[in-house]
Design a protein around this motif. Structure first.
Motif, PDB file in Angstrom:
ATOM      1  N   SER A 105      -7.098  25.540  -9.418  1.00 54.88           N
ATOM      2  CA  SER A 105      -7.589  26.709 -10.046  1.00 54.88           C
ATOM      3  C   SER A 105      -8.580  27.408  -9.042  1.00 54.88           C
ATOM      4  CB  SER A 105      -8.103  26.170 -11.403  1.00 54.88           C
ATOM      5  OG  SER A 105      -9.472  25.531 -11.133  1.00 54.88           O
ATOM      6  N   TYR A 106      -9.310  26.454  -8.199  1.00 53.29           N
ATOM      7  CA  TYR A 106     -10.442  26.816  -7.244  1.00 53.29           C
ATOM      8  C   TYR A 106      -9.785  27.505  -6.296  1.00 53.29           C
ATOM      9  CZ  TYR A 106     -14.064  26.693  -3.629  1.00 53.29           C
ATOM     10  OH  TYR A 106     -15.011  26.780  -2.807  1.00 53.29           O
ATOM     11  N   TRP A 146      -8.367  21.093 -10.910  1.00 51.33           N
ATOM     12  CA  TRP A 146      -9.259  21.941 -10.517  1.00 51.33           C
ATOM     13  C   TRP A 146      -9.275  22.453  -9.118  1.00 51.33           C
ATOM     14  CZ3 TRP A 146     -12.363  20.427  -6.415  1.00 51.33           C
ATOM     15  CH2 TRP A 146     -12.200  19.273  -5.829  1.00 51.33           C
ATOM     16  N   TYR A 163      -2.721  29.623 -12.394  1.00 50.70           N
ATOM     17  CA  TYR A 163      -4.187  30.260 -12.463  1.00 50.70           C
ATOM     18  C   TYR A 163      -4.588  31.431 -11.822  1.00 50.70           C
ATOM     19  CZ  TYR A 163      -4.555  25.133 -13.278  1.00 50.70           C
ATOM     20  OH  TYR A 163      -4.321  23.917 -13.857  1.00 50.70           O
TER      21      TYR A 163
END
Length: 135
Positions: A7-8, A4, A90
């Motif tokens: 991806s952020y 996460w 990502y």
């Protein structure tokens, strides 16, 4: 790095960042660099805790019209490669994803660890840089 977080960070790089090759000194070859510009210093401080980059202030010539702006620069080769390795899946902007892939696949192959280039390796390094900037 958690998926996460990767991806952020990829979303931030896609929106406000740059993946490039830059020179630290005039007579040396280019090395990978990731920068993120923002008026939100808190965001850059958070990214800095994950990436060990450096935050600098941008000069604001018109305080009435513009907010203060900051740039996070990540120039350490190991940190850049680590980060690209995690965020590349990502990335959604083709140019940035393709540049990240090229760095991951070719940069270490054309960059000697001791900084001493043979004629053949120097030609490969120059070709790599040219291909990178054509993306």
């Amino acid at each position: 790095m958690e998926s996460w977080e990767a991806s952020y960070i990829a979303g931030i790089i896609d929106g406000e960042g740059t993946i490039t090759l830059t020179r630290m000194h005039e007579k040396e070859h280019r090395r990978p660099c990731i920068t993120v510009a923002s008026t939100d210093k808190e965001l850059l401080i958070y990214l800095q805790t994950l990436t060990e980059g450096t935050i600098t202030n941008k000069k604001n010539y018109n305080l009435e019209r513009h907010k203060d702006s900051f740039t996070l620069s990540i120039k350490n080769k190991e940190t850049v490669l680590f980060l690209l390795n995690h965020v590349t899946p990502y990335l959604r902007v083709d140019k940035k994803r393709n540049r990240a892939i090229l760095i991951l696949e070719k940069y270490e192959m054309v960059t000697p660890r001791n900084g001493k280039y043979t004629k053949a390796l120097l030609e490969k390094k120059i070709a790599f840089e040219k291909a990178f900037f054509q993306i």
